[in-house]
Write an enzyme that holds these catalytic residues in place. Structure first.
Site, PDB file in Angstrom:
ATOM      1  N   ARG A  53     -72.744   9.306  -1.827  1.00 43.73           N
ATOM      2  CA  ARG A  53     -71.965   8.467  -2.735  1.00 43.73           C
ATOM      3  C   ARG A  53     -72.233   7.010  -2.404  1.00 43.73           C
ATOM      4  NH1 ARG A  53     -71.440  12.145  -5.508  1.00 43.73           N
ATOM      5  NH2 ARG A  53     -69.577  13.093  -6.434  1.00 43.73           N
ATOM      6  N   HIS A 100     -78.526   8.586  -9.782  1.00 45.18           N
ATOM      7  CA  HIS A 100     -77.586   9.680  -9.484  1.00 45.18           C
ATOM      8  C   HIS A 100     -78.022  11.000 -10.135  1.00 45.18           C
ATOM      9  CE1 HIS A 100     -73.245  10.351  -7.946  1.00 45.18           C
ATOM     10  NE2 HIS A 100     -73.952  11.469  -7.868  1.00 45.18           N
ATOM     11  N   ILE A 101     -79.180  11.486  -9.682  1.00 49.18           N
ATOM     12  CA  ILE A 101     -79.753  12.698 -10.275  1.00 49.18           C
ATOM     13  C   ILE A 101     -79.808  13.853  -9.276  1.00 49.18           C
ATOM     14  CG2 ILE A 101     -81.109  11.515 -12.055  1.00 49.18           C
ATOM     15  CD1 ILE A 101     -83.580  11.816 -10.155  1.00 49.18           C
ATOM     16  N   GLY A 102     -78.997  13.783  -8.212  1.00 43.78           N
ATOM     17  CA  GLY A 102     -79.044  14.802  -7.159  1.00 43.78           C
ATOM     18  C   GLY A 102     -79.003  16.231  -7.677  1.00 43.78           C
ATOM     19  N   ARG A 150     -73.096  22.057   3.468  1.00 37.78           N
ATOM     20  CA  ARG A 150     -74.062  22.966   2.837  1.00 37.78           C
ATOM     21  C   ARG A 150     -75.379  22.265   2.532  1.00 37.78           C
ATOM     22  NH1 ARG A 150     -69.210  25.274  -0.172  1.00 37.78           N
ATOM     23  NH2 ARG A 150     -69.022  23.103  -0.742  1.00 37.78           N
ATOM     24  N   ILE A 151     -75.290  21.042   1.982  1.00 39.01           N
ATOM     25  CA  ILE A 151     -76.528  20.351   1.605  1.00 39.01           C
ATOM     26  C   ILE A 151     -77.295  19.931   2.861  1.00 39.01           C
ATOM     27  CG2 ILE A 151     -77.537  18.422   0.303  1.00 39.01           C
ATOM     28  CD1 ILE A 151     -74.977  18.468  -1.463  1.00 39.01           C
ATOM     29  N   GLU A 161     -71.748   2.474 -10.786  1.00 37.93           N
ATOM     30  CA  GLU A 161     -72.724   3.249 -11.565  1.00 37.93           C
ATOM     31  C   GLU A 161     -72.315   3.233 -13.029  1.00 37.93           C
ATOM     32  OE1 GLU A 161     -73.052   7.131  -9.776  1.00 37.93           O
ATOM     33  OE2 GLU A 161     -73.767   6.305  -7.896  1.00 37.93           O
TER      34      GLU A 161
HETATM   35  C1  GLV Z   1     -72.843  14.837  -7.588  1.00 39.82           C
HETATM   36  O1  GLV Z   1     -72.931  13.754  -7.095  1.00 39.82           O
HETATM   37  C2  GLV Z   1     -71.827  15.780  -7.273  1.00 39.82           C
HETATM   38  O2  GLV Z   1     -70.887  15.457  -6.538  1.00 39.82           O
HETATM   39  O3  GLV Z   1     -71.924  16.906  -7.784  1.00 39.82           O
END
Ligand code: GLV
Ligand code: GLV
Length: 320
Positions: free
Chosen positions: A238, A286-288, A157-158, A267
């Site tokens: 990741r 890690h702010i995706g 999806r991303i 992390e």
């Molecule tokens: C963030 O890294 C997620 O998996 O939602």
């Protein structure tokens, strides 16, 4: 008796308060520090439902020590922190937050691509530290994103959302995925490549694959050596998919042009991490999925899962 719901991180009170109507809610009290594994080992013994975050390592030993545990709601789309095989054997349901963070994470992937290509962090640091004292023809000169070839590793999806954005920048998009994605090829005009071909063709590579036994260490020195010396790799998936020591060497020796990462093997990452000494490396913590609206939707989704469980209905957003 109300079921015990353990929340392993501090969530806003307005989110937690309504849950108290049906659950005995227990919550890690501090924002600034996450629950250590030792504490998790204790609280897991009490919980019927546990609301977890990515850093909570839900391994077999931990799950086996939880006599009442029925449901894990992970506040993330990724679930590599949970041993699904063990959970399944132990009859514990697991849920995540797919879909709602797709565009937000794609935005970050694109942001990191543009930021790294145009050396924004370096430029901002130079300006703020008083180094903007002259104009030079190649000063802070970066790479063009428009018209470049983008390689997406992991076309879910991303990946699709990134490909859609790339169209607006006139990019050629190639992808690698476990399975070919014919609908995506048609809908987004992307074309499939073997991993090695993608690595050698792309100007920008965005890593979006989940972390699994197959993808751990997927990009090491051999793979980085296949990349163009003008290419950039961006990891928003990741830590550990791109090998950090190999990446450091490749960046240090200018075997590749630049890299950025929102994720790390450990992390929070140590400020002493060698990658953080490099100007051609851009890092975010890690702010995706970190926008106010998306984080709210993620919490709502987890709450839908636990509410459906509590009501005895089919559990929503269930992975297993
Ligand atoms: C963030 O890294 C997620 O998996 O939602
Ligand atoms: C840049 O600012 C230009 O005018 O070329």
């Amino acid at each position: 008796m109300k079921p015990v719901l353990w929340i392993t991180c501090k969530l806003p009170e307005e989110v937690v308060a309504p849950l108290k109507e049906w659950a005995d809610v227990r919550q890690w009290p501090t924002i600034e520090k996450n629950m250590p594994h030792m504490r998790l080992q204790e609280v897991i013994k009490e919980a019927t439902i546990i609301w977890t975050i990515m850093g909570d390592q839900m391994d077999r030993e931990l799950l086996a020590s939880a006599p009442n545990l029925k449901l894990i709601c992970n506040l993330a789309v990724g679930y590599n922190n949970i041993d699904l095989v063990a959970a399944k054997e132990l009859g514990i349901a697991v849920t995540n937050t797919p879909g709602v963070l797709t565009d937000t994470t794609a935005d970050l992937a694109f942001t990191l691509m543009l930021t790294t290509a145009r050396r924004i962090v370096e430029a901002s640091d130079e300006l703020r530290s008083g180094q903007w004292t002259y104009w030079g023809v190649n000063q802070l000169a970066g790479m063009d994103v428009f018209g470049a070839t983008l390689g997406i590793i992991g076309m879910g999806r991303i990946g699709e959302a990134v490909a859609q954005r790339a169209k607006g920048f006139d990019m050629d998009v190639i992808y690698h995925n476990r399975n070919r994605r014919m609908e995506a090829e048609e809908q987004y005009g992307v074309s499939y490549r073997q991993l090695d071909h993608l690595l050698s063709e792309a100007d920008f590579i965005i890593v979006l694959t989940p972390l699994t036994a197959e993808t751990k260490g997927l990009i090491g020195s051999r793979e980085l050596a296949l990349m163009k010396s003008t290419a950039t790799i961006i990891n928003v998936a990741r830590g550990g998919i791109v090998q950090e020591d190999a990446l450091y060497e490749a960046l240090l020796n200018n075997d590749i042009w630049a890299a950025s990462s929102d994720v790390f093997e450990q992390e929070p990452v140590s400020v002493k991490h060698p990658l953080l000494t490099l100007k051609n490396f851009v890092a975010t913590p890690h702010i995706g999925s970190a926008t106010l609206r998306t984080r709210k939707k993620m919490m709502e989704m987890n709450i839908q899962s636990m509410t459906s469980f509590y009501k005895g209905e089919p559990i929503e957003h269930r992975i297993i």
